[in-house]
Write a protein that holds these residues in place. Structure first.
Motif: not given
Ligand SMILES: O=P(O)(O)OC[C@H]1O[C@H](OP(=O)(O)OP(=O)(O)O)[C@H](O)[C@@H]1O
Ligand SMILES: O=C(O)c1cc(=O)[nH]c(=O)[nH]1
Length: 162
Positions: A2-4, A8, A19, A21-24, A56
């Motif tokens: 989830s870590r991008l 951002f 960032y 990405d909690k949706y991952q 989320g």
């Protein structure tokens, strides 16, 4: 996963080079369930309702509630404009001890806004629980609003694990 990294713009208007990405992790049922099981242990004693914040926080609260066996409320960013016209859907929050559930906390702004709205509805909110605390002033901002923040993971812990 989830870590991008990149550039951002965050909800607070700040910019960041990292960032989460909690949706991952929310889209992975096995991972989400594991996170939720660990979060359930962190629920303050006396909590009567879990309130997840759009968007989320909704998947997270549903997963945590399965372990905690507590009723849930789903809290919109804006009250629905038709139908029930509610800001908070699901379990009644008025007069109950409500724990705010969030995915990521950065400035704490969204938790503070939603807590104010829940309090206007009569909820007693003293605590919030998130998956990731980015440790960028969120817990301090929440403390000023009378909310204690508990986090399953911190940004420092995640960076140390990489
Ligand atoms: O602590 P803050 O500075 O308020 O930032 C964190 C908020 O920003 C994100 O929401 P976003 O509006 O991106 O989320 P959504 O996709 O969950 O609607 C996150 O889910 C938190 O709600
Ligand atoms: O502050 C935000 O908006 C934010 C940060 C982050 O790492 N992940 C996210 O979903 N939102």
């Amino acid at each position: 996963m989830s870590r991008l990294t990149g550039e951002f713009v965050l909800r607070s208007g700040r910019t960041a080079t990292e960032y989460f990405d909690k949706y991952q992790f929310e889209a992975d049922p096995v991972l989400l369930d594991q996170l939720a099981e660990q979060m359930a242990v962190l629920i303050p004693e006396g909590t009567e309702v879990l309130a997840g914040l759009e968007m989320g926080g909704i998947a997270v609260v549903t997963a945590v509630a399965r372990h905690a066996k507590l009723p849930t409320a789903f809290v919109r960013k804006q009250a629905k404009q038709y139908g029930t016209a509610r800001l908070s859907e699901g379990a009644e929050v008025a007069g109950r001890r409500v724990l705010v559930i969030e995915d990521v906390v950065t400035s704490g702004g969204q938790v503070v806004i939603s807590t104010e709205e829940l309090r206007k509805l009569g909820a007693h909110v003293d605590h919030a629980l998130c998956v990731i605390d980015r440790q960028e002033g969120g817990s301090e901002a929440l403390a000023e609003a009378g909310i204690t923040l508990r986090a399953l993971l911190t940004r420092a812990a995640l960076e140390a694990a990489v």
